[in-house]
Design an enzyme around this catalytic site. Sequence first.
Site, short mmCIF file in Angstrom:
data_model
loop_
_atom_site.label_atom_id
_atom_site.label_comp_id
_atom_site.label_asym_id
_atom_site.label_seq_id
_atom_site.Cartn_x
_atom_site.Cartn_y
_atom_site.Cartn_z
N ASP A 107 0.80 -1.23 0.00
CA ASP A 107 0.00 0.00 0.00
C ASP A 107 0.83 1.28 0.00
O ASP A 107 0.30 2.36 0.26
CB ASP A 107 -0.94 -0.01 1.22
CG ASP A 107 -2.11 -0.95 1.00
OD1 ASP A 107 -2.64 -0.97 -0.12
OD2 ASP A 107 -2.49 -1.67 1.94
N ASP A 167 -6.98 -3.72 -5.55
CA ASP A 167 -6.56 -2.42 -5.01
C ASP A 167 -5.12 -2.05 -5.38
O ASP A 167 -4.74 -0.88 -5.43
CB ASP A 167 -6.65 -2.41 -3.47
CG ASP A 167 -7.80 -3.21 -2.90
OD1 ASP A 167 -8.21 -4.19 -3.55
OD2 ASP A 167 -8.28 -2.88 -1.82
#
Length: 387
Positions: A107, A167
């Site tokens: 991330d 994602d």
Amino acid sequence: MKKMMILLSLISLGATAQKIDVNKQFALAGQQYMRMLADHPDTSKTIHSAKPDGTYRDLPSSWWCSGFFPGSLWYLYENTKDVKWEKSARLWTAAVEKEQYNKGTHDLGFMMFDSFGNELRLTKDPHAKKVLIQSAKSLASRFDPKVGLIKSWNSFKGGFTYPVIIDNMMNLELLFWASRETGDPTFHDIAITHADNTIKNHFRSDYSSYHVICYDENGKVLVKKQHQGYQDESTWSRGHAWAIYGYVTMYRETKDKKYLDFAQKITDFYLNHPNLPADKIPYWDFSAPNIPNEERDASAGAITASALLELSTYSGAKGKRYYADAVKMLESLSSPAYRAALGENNNFLIKHCVGAKGLNSEIDVPLVYADYYYLEGLLRYQRHNKK
Ligand code: GLY
């Protein structure tokens, strides 16, 4: 006759006039975030959401959302040019700095590019550049050339050791930037390989998306699973929003038409879906079992609105529809149905988001990334109308 002419020109002006008062929305956002800052005198925990008991859900900087609050402060600075926002944004961005060495997460794009990336864009601070290059190196360390994808999580239920989630498309922008900045094509090549393998394995023939694909050590697909959405074969709305945003970014970064075509196809799946409500803010999953009695996920709406504003600029005649739908999404988000009144919603801007209903977590709450993409969408809308 003269009256008729004036009326006609007013009607045509009305048709092109801005539908959303961006500066007014930013002024409201500023008031709300001043309250948020007053409630958070130190930056040791990152601002994320609210708990059912009405208190804040603040989390450590290693949490994937740590870049969004600083990023929103940078957008406030961008809109207002008020140095008080620059000061706060620098403070909250610095709180994420140590994550540049974090090799345990995919991330880093979210965490570092939304904070330090905006700092660099708006201030040209060379320190931000250094932090971002290290962040890109840490992210690239999660790419295994034998698999051809960046590993999202270190494990997934069922004993899988190479899960990749949709994602992850959002973290590639940092790699493109790093290649341009350093002249090292490795980052760029990793992003392309990851995006191409994601096209191959993460989508169904109707351009809907899976959330999690688990690979073996040679890049063979083992299973296709759901995690935050409803079922393995359903489409989790925010995951699909990440995909749309990710492939629009792929086109911006490469100018390869195959990504534009793909971004349009997955966008059309979203916009033409019979379960997309009239206000264009989706339910948390496109096949949630009790639609219309299911929660909306305004965060997915905000991400998609921002992505469509960019996509509209690349899409020729089709772009008109993307633009109109993006404006509808932003109008919905700016209305009292989703936009919190002053002091409401734990001082977040956007109401009615869902983190993971399938996991019974964060249902109908504010989420910091909804605010971030809403503000980004407003800025893109304002730029579009200044052209
Ligand atoms: N990246 C995790 C989420 O969208 O909830």
